[in-house]
Write a protein that holds these residues in place. Structure first.
Motif, mmCIF file in Angstrom:
data_model
loop_
_atom_site.group_PDB
_atom_site.id
_atom_site.type_symbol
_atom_site.label_atom_id
_atom_site.label_comp_id
_atom_site.label_asym_id
_atom_site.label_seq_id
_atom_site.Cartn_x
_atom_site.Cartn_y
_atom_site.Cartn_z
ATOM 1 N N UNK A 159 4.304 -4.574 -52.625
ATOM 2 C CA UNK A 159 3.115 -4.408 -51.899
ATOM 3 C C UNK A 159 2.552 -5.578 -51.382
ATOM 4 N N UNK A 160 3.599 -6.580 -50.875
ATOM 5 C CA UNK A 160 3.281 -7.691 -50.410
ATOM 6 C C UNK A 160 2.291 -7.830 -49.088
ATOM 7 N N UNK A 161 2.365 -6.588 -48.146
ATOM 8 C CA UNK A 161 1.395 -7.228 -47.204
ATOM 9 C C UNK A 161 -0.051 -7.040 -47.325
ATOM 10 N N UNK A 162 -0.546 -6.286 -48.614
ATOM 11 C CA UNK A 162 -1.691 -6.032 -48.844
ATOM 12 C C UNK A 162 -2.100 -7.309 -49.984
ATOM 13 N N UNK A 163 -1.269 -7.751 -50.854
ATOM 14 C CA UNK A 163 -1.472 -8.809 -51.653
ATOM 15 C C UNK A 163 -1.784 -10.084 -51.067
ATOM 16 N N UNK A 164 -0.900 -10.204 -49.732
ATOM 17 C CA UNK A 164 -0.844 -11.418 -49.238
ATOM 18 C C UNK A 164 -2.239 -11.572 -48.482
ATOM 19 N N UNK A 165 -2.984 -10.569 -47.920
ATOM 20 C CA UNK A 165 -4.280 -10.647 -47.543
ATOM 21 C C UNK A 165 -5.155 -11.218 -48.504
ATOM 22 N N UNK A 192 13.021 -10.758 -47.742
ATOM 23 C CA UNK A 192 12.258 -12.190 -48.153
ATOM 24 C C UNK A 192 12.748 -13.181 -47.215
ATOM 25 N N UNK A 193 13.734 -13.346 -46.370
ATOM 26 C CA UNK A 193 13.956 -14.138 -45.532
ATOM 27 C C UNK A 193 12.963 -13.848 -44.205
ATOM 28 N N UNK A 194 12.894 -12.754 -43.867
ATOM 29 C CA UNK A 194 11.848 -12.351 -42.890
ATOM 30 C C UNK A 194 10.352 -12.850 -43.051
ATOM 31 N N UNK A 195 9.823 -12.578 -44.378
ATOM 32 C CA UNK A 195 8.736 -13.213 -44.779
ATOM 33 C C UNK A 195 8.613 -14.693 -44.670
ATOM 34 N N UNK A 196 9.589 -15.365 -44.987
ATOM 35 C CA UNK A 196 9.753 -16.873 -45.098
ATOM 36 C C UNK A 196 9.501 -17.182 -43.693
ATOM 37 N N UNK A 197 10.139 -16.496 -42.762
ATOM 38 C CA UNK A 197 10.066 -17.117 -41.364
ATOM 39 C C UNK A 197 8.845 -16.633 -40.734
ATOM 40 N N UNK A 198 8.015 -15.634 -41.158
ATOM 41 C CA UNK A 198 6.841 -15.108 -40.436
ATOM 42 C C UNK A 198 5.406 -15.303 -41.112
ATOM 43 N N UNK A 225 14.003 -25.648 -43.696
ATOM 44 C CA UNK A 225 13.294 -25.438 -42.301
ATOM 45 C C UNK A 225 11.991 -25.164 -41.922
ATOM 46 N N UNK A 226 11.438 -24.323 -42.976
ATOM 47 C CA UNK A 226 10.287 -23.723 -42.816
ATOM 48 C C UNK A 226 8.993 -24.577 -43.525
ATOM 49 N N UNK A 227 9.496 -25.588 -44.530
ATOM 50 C CA UNK A 227 8.504 -26.397 -45.239
ATOM 51 C C UNK A 227 8.178 -25.412 -46.476
ATOM 52 N N UNK A 228 8.960 -24.724 -47.263
ATOM 53 C CA UNK A 228 8.405 -24.003 -48.337
ATOM 54 C C UNK A 228 9.133 -24.517 -49.664
ATOM 55 N N UNK A 229 8.298 -24.556 -50.517
ATOM 56 C CA UNK A 229 8.892 -25.157 -51.841
ATOM 57 C C UNK A 229 9.529 -23.843 -52.586
ATOM 58 N N UNK A 230 10.370 -24.194 -53.197
ATOM 59 C CA UNK A 230 11.284 -23.310 -53.896
ATOM 60 C C UNK A 230 11.302 -23.359 -55.321
ATOM 61 N N UNK A 231 11.027 -22.419 -56.074
ATOM 62 C CA UNK A 231 11.043 -22.249 -57.691
ATOM 63 C C UNK A 231 12.499 -21.476 -57.689
ATOM 64 N N UNK A 232 13.169 -22.048 -58.833
ATOM 65 C CA UNK A 232 14.481 -21.294 -59.367
ATOM 66 C C UNK A 232 14.291 -20.676 -60.556
ATOM 67 N N UNK A 233 14.767 -19.105 -60.518
ATOM 68 C CA UNK A 233 14.292 -18.535 -61.619
ATOM 69 C C UNK A 233 15.718 -18.329 -62.315
ATOM 70 N N UNK A 234 15.982 -17.671 -63.371
ATOM 71 C CA UNK A 234 17.077 -17.394 -64.025
ATOM 72 C C UNK A 234 18.221 -18.464 -63.974
ATOM 73 N N UNK A 235 17.952 -19.734 -64.229
ATOM 74 C CA UNK A 235 18.810 -20.919 -64.067
ATOM 75 C C UNK A 235 19.953 -20.963 -65.168
#
Length: 316
Positions: A159-165, A192-198, A225-235
């Motif tokens: 439900x990312x669209x609603x939660x993002x708002x 996820x890539x589309x969300x990261x870009x937009x 490219x977009x300046x987003x921090x990355x958390x790596x899960x399941x390392x």
């Protein structure tokens, strides 16, 4: 990080315990000393959060499975010791979710036992519901016992669209500092890539380890490219990396890159990627926490060394 709640019954550290048993009792001696205080260790390596430049330690702490111990007071106190060791050794990000059973409540219990505030804590949790998220978000604040979250994430794009708002409104009100979105097990990368870009997000959380490297192709470059921090899960691939390599020796040159054990080898590879901000291994044992935090000290390997690490893994 799976929607199968029965997975909570599987002990996260069982694979590493089997691995340590293979090494023999002598190899355990360095792990049995009490947790060292951060001021007697070299400083933990940090990386900047692109959205602000704030420095974040490269080794964080997950709570999936390991902190889902319900009301068992002995287990809760043991997890408090794990959290204490993490913070004393220079750790910052503690990541949880409503999906992880009692994990948020146990984190709050541990923070209360340690005494608040904890200035090194970088609090991170998630909203995970197909419905409006306000009630669940309020519950997370109550369970943790804090007034502001450093990071609130949308778990597995639900439900990312609603939660993002909703999260943007909380950020505007000063109740949260950063917004993120997560995935795991290599799922829904195109979306996820589309969300990261937009979308106006500060963090993304995804699966990355020496064997699961699909994100190197698209998502990690987009994050840079977009300046987003990355958390790596399941390392550690949910502990399976220890199962697979338990009987294999570290390369002779591992100590040259500061790796005394496989946990440090796996984590060092993950956090040395230029796009990765931090990794969030989970553990229920102080000794394993000490191992994990050792991966955040010294100098991270360059690309040539990372390639050498991969070549060694692929040769086993």
């Amino acid at each position: 990080m799976t929607s199968n709640l029965s997975a909570y019954n599987r002990p996260r550290d069982a694979s590493r315990r089997r691995f340590l048993n293979v090494l023999g009792a002598g190899a355990l001696l360095p792990l049995l000393v009490p947790a060292a205080h951060a001021d007697v260790n070299p400083a933990l390596l940090t990386k900047p959060i692109p959205a602000s430049g704030e420095q974040l330690p490269v080794i964080g702490m997950g709570t999936w499975i390991t902190f889902n111990v319900g009301s068992d007071s002995a287990a809760r106190n043991a997890r408090t010791e794990v959290l204490n060791a993490f913070l004393e050794l220079g750790g910052g990000m503690v990541d949880s979710s409503p999906m992880y059973g009692s994990a948020e409540e146990v984190v709050g219990y541990a923070l209360h036992r340690l005494g608040k505030p904890q200035p090194k804590l970088f609090s991170a949790t998630k909203v995970w519901t197909p419905f409006a998220g306000e009630e669940q978000i309020d519950t997370s604040f109550r369970l943790w016992g804090i007034e502001r979250f450093d990071l609130f994430q949308i778990h597995n794009l639900v439900n990312w669209q609603e939660h993002l708002q909703t999260l943007l409104a909380h950020k505007q009100a000063g109740k949260i500092r950063y917004i993120g979105i997560t995935t795991s097990h290599g799922r829904r990368h195109a979306e996820l890539e589309e969300i990261m870009r937009t979308q106006p997000i500060d963090f993304v959380q995804l699966t990355y380890n020496v064997l699961d490297r699909e994100v190197e192709q698209r998502l990690l470059p987009v994050a840079r490219e977009r300046g987003i921090a990355v958390i790596a899960n399941r390392p550690f691939q949910g502990g399976r990396l220890f199962d697979r390599f338990a009987n294999r020796p570290l390369p002779d040159w591992a100590k040259d890159i500061g790796c005394e054990n496989w946990a440090q080898f796996f984590l060092t590879f993950v956090v040395s990627h230029p796009a990765v901000t931090c990794a969030i291994p989970a553990t229920s044992q102080v000794a394993h926490m000490q191992e994990n935090m050792g991966a955040g000290r010294g100098t991270l390997p360059d690309q040539a060394t990372r390639t050498r690490m991969l070549n060694y893994i692929q040769s086993l």
